[in-house]
Design a protein around this motif. Structure first.
Motif, PDB file in Angstrom:
ATOM      1  N   LYS A   1       2.178   6.850  -6.879  1.00 12.17           N
ATOM      2  CA  LYS A   1       1.238   8.111  -7.449  1.00 12.17           C
ATOM      3  C   LYS A   1       2.102   9.200  -7.163  1.00 12.17           C
TER       4      LYS A   1
ATOM      5  N   ARG B   1       0.739  -1.388  -0.025  1.00 13.28           N
ATOM      6  CA  ARG B   1       0.176  -0.096  -0.111  1.00 13.28           C
ATOM      7  C   ARG B   1       1.024   1.131  -0.093  1.00 13.28           C
ATOM      8  N   THR B   2       1.909   1.147   0.793  1.00 12.88           N
ATOM      9  CA  THR B   2       2.890   2.424   1.027  1.00 12.88           C
ATOM     10  C   THR B   2       3.599   2.715  -0.831  1.00 12.88           C
TER      11      THR B   2
ATOM     12  N   ASP C   1       2.424   1.740  -3.447  1.00 16.74           N
ATOM     13  CA  ASP C   1       1.289   2.261  -4.436  1.00 16.74           C
ATOM     14  C   ASP C   1       1.104   3.689  -4.106  1.00 16.74           C
ATOM     15  N   LYS C   2       1.233   4.423  -2.902  1.00 18.05           N
ATOM     16  CA  LYS C   2       1.062   5.702  -2.593  1.00 18.05           C
ATOM     17  C   LYS C   2       2.343   6.518  -2.976  1.00 18.05           C
TER      18      LYS C   2
END
Length: 454
Positions: free
Chosen positions: A170, A163-164, A166-167
């Motif tokens: 972006k 999740r980190t 993916d952030k």
């Protein structure tokens, strides 16, 4: 190779070169014949060789430019060599076969650029992943398969990491991390190994540098830089890794053999004339002609990329032939250049056209350069005509250097403006007859002075 008709080829050359219609037609036909040759069946193609060209004309009339633009037009491997830098084998200087090796290197650069376009998108994806690894290093999980609770913890931590990631991905795509510092590994370039010899090294063609690089371990060093800087370095590394060097070398050899253009300038300087008393260099000149003959006639040259055949390369030679003539060449070499084209001296009208007609004319170049300083240069028609007149007259009274005379005159004309440009209060300069005469009249009047300055 683009399917350009001779008329289209001449039209493209007209955009950059003024006059010399006979030379343009000759190279256009030669280029079209190259395309026709590639359409033939193999058994007939092997029997047909290119018709090489000799351009005869004074310096500065467009001989080199015609050939260079021709090669650029069809995106073909091209090299320009001076006949005077070659010597007979056994004398100090480069051997003639080195021109073929240089042509293959030119072909490799063309193939490399084409391959780069094919792999750059894939390389960019890899670069993004490598940048993410540098920004948030992937933890080394200590997997414990004996306790299910530990496995559950590991899965949760792995999900949090993704999740980190993916952030950060972006943020990276939005340009929010461009100034963040990362540390990357760069291959250290070792100093090239040079072997000095006064003869024979060109013929050996042994890649000593590559040999030592394979023997010695590859060294790398770590450097800290911003994400913006690192992206460019990593992209080059990934592009290099995705390209097949052997395939590039093989394709480059084929491209050089089928589409290569070799421009041999100053051919008249290796002629041996019966006139004139100084024949000290005749031995070497005759030797260069003898060495050049098999290259033009068709032979096989060993290069680092493999064996290269010169049978179907196009050779365009040029020379002023002031004191000699093409018939002073060896008869065998004369026969390998069946097309003779004579280029004409530039007239006053030609100089005027050179100043105004080409798509990147010399006047446009000076206007663009000085406009970066906010200075606008306007060339009036009468000013251009006066410049053309002065260029023509100076060429007639001193050494005739053709269109290159315009460079010396315009440099002299705009010298003060170029020097004062950042501090000029008047940012608009009009080049008319009074301005030209004020800047150049004293030099043109003094013939002795013009020999040194113009």
């Amino acid at each position: 190779m683009q399917e350009l008709t001779p008329r289209q080829i001449v039209a493209e050359l007209d955009k950059h070169i003024v006059g010399q219609d006979d030379a343009k037609r000759a190279v256009a036909i030669a280029l079209r014949n190259r395309w026709r040759w590639q359409q033939l069946p193999d058994e007939l193609r092997n029997e047909i060789t290119p018709k090489n060209i000799i351009m005869i004309g004074p310096t500065g009339v467009g001989k080199t430019e015609i050939t260079r633009r021709l090669a650029k037009l069809i995106n073909a491997p091209f090299i320009k060599v001076e006949a005077t830098k070659y010597t007979e084998v056994g004398y100090y200087g480069r051997d003639v076969e080195s021109m073929v090796r240089d042509l293959v290197d030119s072909a490799k650069n063309l193939v490399r650029e084409k391959k780069r376009v094919e792999v750059v998108d894939k390389a960019k994806v890899r670069v993004e992943e490598r940048l993410l690894d540098l920004l948030i290093p992937r933890p080394e999980w200590e997997a414990s398969y004996s306790e299910s609770t530990e496995e559950g913890k590991e899965e949760n931590a792995s999900e949090r990491y993704e999740r980190t990631r993916d952030k950060f991905r972006k943020m990276l795509s939005q340009g929010a991390l461009e100034e963040k510092e990362v540390e990357i590994s760069i291959d250290a370039k070792s100093s090239p190994v040079q072997v000095f010899s006064n003869m024979g090294m060109d013929q050996m063609d042994v890649d000593l540098q590559g040999m030592f690089e394979r023997i010695m371990p590859q060294q790398s060093k770590h450097r800290k830089m911003s994400v913006k800087e690192a992206r460019g370095v990593l992209l080059e590394q990934e592009v290099e890794g995705l390209m097949d060097k052997d395939a590039i070398a093989e394709e480059a050899v084929q491209l050089a053999e089928r589409s290569g253009i070799v421009f041999i300038d100053e051919l008249d300087k290796i002629c041996t004339s019966e006139e004139g008393g100084n024949r000290g260099g005749d031995v070497s000149r005759q030797g260069v002609q003898r060495d050049l003959l098999p290259i033009v006639e068709g032979t096989t040259v060993q290069t680092r990329s493999g064996s290269v055949k010169t049978d179907y390369m196009l050779f365009i030679a040029a020379g002023a032939f002031h004191r000699t003539k093409p018939s002073d060449l060896m008869p065998e070499l004369q026969g390998r250049f069946p097309i003779r084209v004579e280029l004409q001296e530039l007239t006053r009208d030609d100089f005027l056209r050179i100043l105004t007609e080409p798509t990147s004319s010399i006047t446009m170049q000076y206007q663009a350069l000085l406009e970066t300083e906010g200075v606008k240069i306007k060339f009036e028609q009468d000013g251009l005509e006066e410049l053309a007149k002065i260029a023509f007259d100076v060429n007639q009274t001193t050494q005739n250097i053709g269109a290159r005379r315009l460079h010396t005159i315009l440099e002299r004309l705009l010298e003060e403006v170029s020097f004062e440009a950042p501090d000029l209060k008047t940012k608009k300069i009009v080049i008319d007859v009074p301005y030209v005469q004020q800047k150049l009249h004293s030099i043109v009047e003094d013939e002795d002075l013009s020999k040194f300055i113009l």
